[in-house]
Design an enzyme around this catalytic site. Structure first.
Site, short mmCIF file in Angstrom:
data_model
loop_
_atom_site.label_atom_id
_atom_site.label_comp_id
_atom_site.label_asym_id
_atom_site.label_seq_id
_atom_site.Cartn_x
_atom_site.Cartn_y
_atom_site.Cartn_z
N TYR A 198 41.04 37.22 -25.64
CA TYR A 198 40.69 38.32 -25.11
C TYR A 198 40.64 38.83 -23.45
O TYR A 198 40.20 39.81 -22.88
CB TYR A 198 39.05 38.17 -25.31
CG TYR A 198 38.61 36.57 -24.75
CD1 TYR A 198 38.43 36.37 -23.48
CD2 TYR A 198 38.66 35.52 -25.62
CE1 TYR A 198 38.30 35.14 -22.98
CE2 TYR A 198 38.39 34.27 -25.30
CZ TYR A 198 38.38 33.96 -23.96
OH TYR A 198 37.99 32.73 -23.43
N GLU A 266 44.69 26.36 -21.08
CA GLU A 266 43.19 26.71 -21.00
C GLU A 266 42.53 25.46 -20.44
O GLU A 266 41.35 25.49 -19.77
CB GLU A 266 42.81 26.91 -22.47
CG GLU A 266 43.26 28.09 -23.20
CD GLU A 266 42.77 29.44 -22.41
OE1 GLU A 266 42.74 29.35 -21.30
OE2 GLU A 266 42.88 30.43 -23.09
#
Length: 351
Positions: A198, A266
């Site tokens: 996203y 991440e």
């Protein structure tokens, strides 16, 4: 009079118990959702093929398991699992299933819906004991398993039967290795992952650097989450929000190695979880993995992250950071991930 009546009742109960003990064993119906849907596997493990009927189990999701050839199920509010019910199993056959599943599964009674008649039925099913296991991910695919792993699994099933008849000093743990992906050939080792992104990973030039290729990407929406900015960062995060709606892309067919790259970039501030998204083109629902911000109360989350603004203001710097990440992963040279992270922080605002 009362004693006589009582005596007849006892006599009836005794005959009933004798009748039960003379039969081979009571009958069990077991819902299966993984490799035991395949008659060739069932025939080996149970030493016969029982009557099998199609059914659905609601309120659970079927996950892949990292490093295993078999799936597991765990509670998932909106989940639906298609599987089969093995009917009329004996105690001995159930014992074979118990032994091959091992202590990592718990056998519980659940309610399924028969596909042909929509009739509800109480059956037993093997549920993964650790519902928060980090090795659970994505969605297990029966057809993919048949194509890639069935032959190996049948060989493993044969070894299980041999081991059960003659353990020869070997433990179940030694036997269990036959059901591990680690013994597959290198051509089989990469399983397929679908990941909803996203933020910056919607940009193909960033994805190609991190993954070493551009996978097929499809547009999707994730309901119940909001895309936040992060103070001092170039990247976004998502966190649960009752009325939230996140637009993004699904990166399809990723290998384990590519997923490791995403996990590493991440870091620990994100938690990879299974979520349900809606495909923009078809409105079909799909189970995928995504990265959710671990600290849902983080004061650094604010506003709404804007992909177009990011492309205009920060994409060039982020691509440089992605290049440095790849260099760092190939040769850490004593540097920590924290040193790498400075590359994805915003520059101080110049007055």
């Amino acid at each position: 009079m009362m004693r006589k009546k009582k005596s007849r009742k006892v006599g009836y109960d005794t005959r009933k118990k004798k009748k039960m003990s003379s039969s081979e064993s009571p009958s069990h119906n077991v819902f299966v959702y993984g490799s035991f849907q395949e008659p060739a596997v069932v025939g080996l493990i149970l030493e016969c093929t029982p009557v099998i009927v199609s059914a659905q189990l609601h309120g659970f999701h079927r996950y892949r398991l990292k490093g295993r050839l078999h799936p597991c199920i765990a509670p998932f509010e909106t989940g639906v699992i298609n599987g089969k019910v093995l009917t009329g199993l004996t105690n001995a056959q159930l014992e074979n299933l118990d032994m091959i599943e091992g202590a990592e599964y718990e056998r519980k009674t659940v309610e399924v819906v028969l596909t042909d008649t929509l009739e509800k039925m109480q059956v037993e099913a093997f549920i993964w004991a650790n519902k928060d296991d980090p090795d659970m991910y994505g969605e297990w695919d029966f057809e993919e398993w048949k194509r890639l792993h069935m032959e190996k699994f049948i060989e493993a099933s044969k070894k299980f039967i041999e081991w059960k008849k003659n353990p020869n000093g070997k433990t179940r743990e030694e036997f269990a290795k036959f059901f591990s992906e680690k013994t597959m050939t290198s051509s089989d080792q990469s399983l397929s992952h679908n990941v909803f992104v996203y933020g910056s990973f919607q940009e193909p030039s960033v994805v190609s650097l991190i993954l070493g290729c551009n996978p097929v990407a499809v547009s999707a929406q994730l309901h119940g989450f909001h895309v936040y900015r992060l103070k001092g960062r170039l990247h976004a995060c998502i966190s649960p929000s009752e009325n939230g709606l996140s637009n993004g892309k699904i990166l399809t067919g990723l290998t384990d190695g590519q997923l490791d790259n995403l996990d590493m970039i991440e870091g620990d501030e994100y938690v990879r979880k299974t979520v349900e998204v809606v495909l923009n083109d078809t409105s079909a629902k799909m189970k995928v993995e995504t990265y959710v911000w671990a600290n849902k109360d983080d004061p650094d989350m604010y506003g709404e992250w804007d992909f177009e603004e990011w492309k205009r203001l920060h994409m060039e710097k982020f691509i440089e950071a992605a290049k440095k990440f790849i260099e760092w992963k190939k040769n850490p040279d004593g540097r920590s991930r924290e040193e790498f992270e400075k590359y994805v922080h915003e520059d101080p605002i110049v007055a």
